[in-house]
Design a protein around this motif. Sequence first.
Motif, PDB file in Angstrom:
ATOM      1  N   ARG A 284       0.833  -1.207   0.000  1.00  0.00           N
ATOM      2  CA  ARG A 284       0.000   0.000   0.000  1.00  0.00           C
ATOM      3  C   ARG A 284       0.873   1.264   0.000  1.00  0.00           C
ATOM      4  N   ILE A 285       0.529   2.174  -0.864  1.00  0.00           N
ATOM      5  CA  ILE A 285       1.252   3.438  -0.960  1.00  0.00           C
ATOM      6  C   ILE A 285       0.760   4.383   0.130  1.00  0.00           C
ATOM      7  N   LYS A 286       1.674   5.125   0.731  1.00  0.00           N
ATOM      8  CA  LYS A 286       1.327   6.095   1.763  1.00  0.00           C
ATOM      9  C   LYS A 286       1.303   7.502   1.172  1.00  0.00           C
ATOM     10  N   ALA A 287       0.597   8.383   1.868  1.00  0.00           N
ATOM     11  CA  ALA A 287       0.443   9.750   1.363  1.00  0.00           C
ATOM     12  C   ALA A 287       1.790  10.444   1.203  1.00  0.00           C
ATOM     13  N   ASN A 288       2.742  10.172   2.124  1.00  0.00           N
ATOM     14  CA  ASN A 288       4.035  10.850   2.020  1.00  0.00           C
ATOM     15  C   ASN A 288       4.835  10.392   0.804  1.00  0.00           C
ATOM     16  N   GLU A 289       4.486   9.221   0.244  1.00  0.00           N
ATOM     17  CA  GLU A 289       5.174   8.760  -0.958  1.00  0.00           C
ATOM     18  C   GLU A 289       4.751   9.572  -2.180  1.00  0.00           C
ATOM     19  N   ILE A 290       3.544  10.131  -2.139  1.00  0.00           N
ATOM     20  CA  ILE A 290       3.124  11.011  -3.231  1.00  0.00           C
ATOM     21  C   ILE A 290       3.943  12.298  -3.195  1.00  0.00           C
ATOM     22  N   GLU A 291       4.259  12.772  -1.980  1.00  0.00           N
ATOM     23  CA  GLU A 291       5.145  13.929  -1.856  1.00  0.00           C
ATOM     24  C   GLU A 291       6.540  13.580  -2.376  1.00  0.00           C
ATOM     25  N   GLU A 292       7.010  12.388  -2.036  1.00  0.00           N
ATOM     26  CA  GLU A 292       8.318  11.936  -2.518  1.00  0.00           C
ATOM     27  C   GLU A 292       8.314  11.837  -4.042  1.00  0.00           C
ATOM     28  N   CYS A 293       7.163  11.419  -4.586  1.00  0.00           N
ATOM     29  CA  CYS A 293       6.980  11.346  -6.033  1.00  0.00           C
ATOM     30  C   CYS A 293       7.243  12.717  -6.663  1.00  0.00           C
ATOM     31  N   LYS A 294       6.702  13.754  -6.043  1.00  0.00           N
ATOM     32  CA  LYS A 294       6.888  15.118  -6.531  1.00  0.00           C
ATOM     33  C   LYS A 294       8.369  15.508  -6.491  1.00  0.00           C
ATOM     34  N   LYS A 295       9.039  15.204  -5.387  1.00  0.00           N
ATOM     35  CA  LYS A 295      10.442  15.580  -5.220  1.00  0.00           C
ATOM     36  C   LYS A 295      11.345  14.883  -6.238  1.00  0.00           C
ATOM     37  N   LEU A 296      10.990  13.641  -6.572  1.00  0.00           N
ATOM     38  CA  LEU A 296      11.804  12.869  -7.518  1.00  0.00           C
ATOM     39  C   LEU A 296      11.417  13.134  -8.969  1.00  0.00           C
ATOM     40  N   ALA A 297      10.400  14.002  -9.154  1.00  0.00           N
ATOM     41  CA  ALA A 297       9.888  14.290 -10.504  1.00  0.00           C
ATOM     42  C   ALA A 297       9.413  13.017 -11.191  1.00  0.00           C
ATOM     43  N   LEU A 298       8.834  12.103 -10.391  1.00  0.00           N
ATOM     44  CA  LEU A 298       8.287  10.849 -10.910  1.00  0.00           C
ATOM     45  C   LEU A 298       6.771  10.851 -10.749  1.00  0.00           C
ATOM     46  N   LEU A 299       6.110   9.991 -11.503  1.00  0.00           N
ATOM     47  CA  LEU A 299       4.679   9.777 -11.364  1.00  0.00           C
ATOM     48  C   LEU A 299       4.418   8.285 -11.308  1.00  0.00           C
ATOM     49  N   PHE A 300       3.396   7.889 -10.554  1.00  0.00           N
ATOM     50  CA  PHE A 300       2.986   6.497 -10.580  1.00  0.00           C
ATOM     51  C   PHE A 300       2.390   6.178 -11.944  1.00  0.00           C
ATOM     52  N   PRO A 301       2.550   4.957 -12.422  1.00  0.00           N
ATOM     53  CA  PRO A 301       1.856   4.564 -13.662  1.00  0.00           C
ATOM     54  C   PRO A 301       0.348   4.686 -13.482  1.00  0.00           C
ATOM     55  N   LYS A 302      -0.364   4.866 -14.606  1.00  0.00           N
ATOM     56  CA  LYS A 302      -1.823   5.010 -14.524  1.00  0.00           C
ATOM     57  C   LYS A 302      -2.441   3.788 -13.866  1.00  0.00           C
ATOM     58  N   ASN A 303      -3.549   4.008 -13.154  1.00  0.00           N
ATOM     59  CA  ASN A 303      -4.280   2.955 -12.446  1.00  0.00           C
ATOM     60  C   ASN A 303      -3.432   2.243 -11.401  1.00  0.00           C
ATOM     61  N   SER A 304      -2.499   2.953 -10.780  1.00  0.00           N
ATOM     62  CA  SER A 304      -1.674   2.309  -9.764  1.00  0.00           C
ATOM     63  C   SER A 304      -2.192   2.567  -8.354  1.00  0.00           C
ATOM     64  N   THR A 305      -3.129   3.489  -8.208  1.00  0.00           N
ATOM     65  CA  THR A 305      -3.734   3.749  -6.907  1.00  0.00           C
ATOM     66  C   THR A 305      -5.214   4.057  -7.088  1.00  0.00           C
ATOM     67  N   CYS A 306      -5.971   3.776  -6.053  1.00  0.00           N
ATOM     68  CA  CYS A 306      -7.384   4.179  -6.017  1.00  0.00           C
ATOM     69  C   CYS A 306      -7.576   4.874  -4.679  1.00  0.00           C
ATOM     70  N   ILE A 307      -7.913   6.144  -4.716  1.00  0.00           N
ATOM     71  CA  ILE A 307      -7.921   6.946  -3.504  1.00  0.00           C
ATOM     72  C   ILE A 307      -9.341   7.297  -3.104  1.00  0.00           C
ATOM     73  N   PHE A 308      -9.656   7.043  -1.832  1.00  0.00           N
ATOM     74  CA  PHE A 308     -10.968   7.351  -1.281  1.00  0.00           C
ATOM     75  C   PHE A 308     -10.841   8.583  -0.392  1.00  0.00           C
ATOM     76  N   PRO A 309     -11.869   9.372  -0.203  1.00  0.00           N
ATOM     77  CA  PRO A 309     -13.281   9.101  -0.507  1.00  0.00           C
ATOM     78  C   PRO A 309     -13.685   9.467  -1.925  1.00  0.00           C
ATOM     79  N   LYS A 310     -14.840   8.960  -2.339  1.00  0.00           N
ATOM     80  CA  LYS A 310     -15.435   9.278  -3.633  1.00  0.00           C
ATOM     81  C   LYS A 310     -16.758  10.024  -3.421  1.00  0.00           C
ATOM     82  N   PHE A 311     -17.174  10.746  -4.449  1.00  0.00           N
ATOM     83  CA  PHE A 311     -18.434  11.479  -4.391  1.00  0.00           C
ATOM     84  C   PHE A 311     -19.402  10.940  -5.437  1.00  0.00           C
TER      85      PHE A 311
END
Length: 330
Positions: A284-311
């Motif tokens: 499971r990916i943690k929220a701080n890894e998305i910040e790390e993603c930004k710092k490394l100038a990387l992006l997760f591949p498409k459909n690699s996470t599903c984030i809740f909540p939904k509307f």
Amino acid sequence: MQDKKGGMLMEKNLANAPDYVCEITDELGASRVGLINLINYRCYPDKIAPHENFNPQLSQLYASQFLNLGELINPIVLFYRGDNKLSSCIRDIILNKPQWKEISNNNIYKIWVVPPRLKYFLFEHINSLSMLYVADGHHRIQALKVLNEKLREDSNGFYMSFLLHESQIDIQNYDRYYYIETDALRYLCNKLSLLVLLKQDDFSCREKPQPRICFLINGKWYYGFVKNKSINLLTLTTFLDEIVSGLSKKGKVLKEDTVFQKDIPSKEKYYKQNNFNFMVIFPRIKANEIEECKKLALLFPKNSTCIFPKFPDRLFVSNLKNRKIRVNLC
């Protein structure tokens, strides 16, 4: 321009004063609460960081829909890190009786109008945040950028969003399933072995979330131990996606599927029933890894996470021209 109370918009600000607070409670009783307001997406991606690659065709499709509707029928979901005063103010608001309550798909949505006395406080704190992160809606962001370019409406950068603290989001991973030609699978495993030590595991199933990456290759389970400390989950995810994408373009991947981990009762059973020969289970990916993603100038591949909540669609609707947000109840 925006007055001191945050009533009108200033293009230089990250956000305007929020209109609503919304609390979502799912069927298991877990609650998440955040602000509904207009965020300035001219700040994307410098102060609003995406977490995932986007599909240009899907963004074009969304742009066409927005052009026809003239509305955003679902808020873009963003999260922030830190700033406990902002979260504390939101919690104080929900101590009062909500103005509206809606039940949809076994979820309960409670909505409060932000009191005028708190608008400026929230406005200041949101605009003091150094970074916001996209939890759900990066395709819509791209689509709105495309739409603005078509209509040449460069000033219209504010769009309806749901802003919540990182502790309020739930990131669920997808499992990747493939059937890859034998030679191509051997090539993939050789490439993978340069970064990861594959250690075969005696257990026959991996149904619970794992602390490290797991593989099911030709019916055998393996743990993946990263060899180099400079290689992390983000790098490995991107690395695998690039290799598989390259094999797909060559026609070497005969079948593939991406499955949300809650959608199937047994990973191994699904793997065998569909005759796959390669599966990846990411921890499971943690929220701080998305910040790390930004710092490394990387992006997760498409459909690699599903984030809740939904509307549900149209609970909140924003007019793309006048930027007004309205609440729609059944």
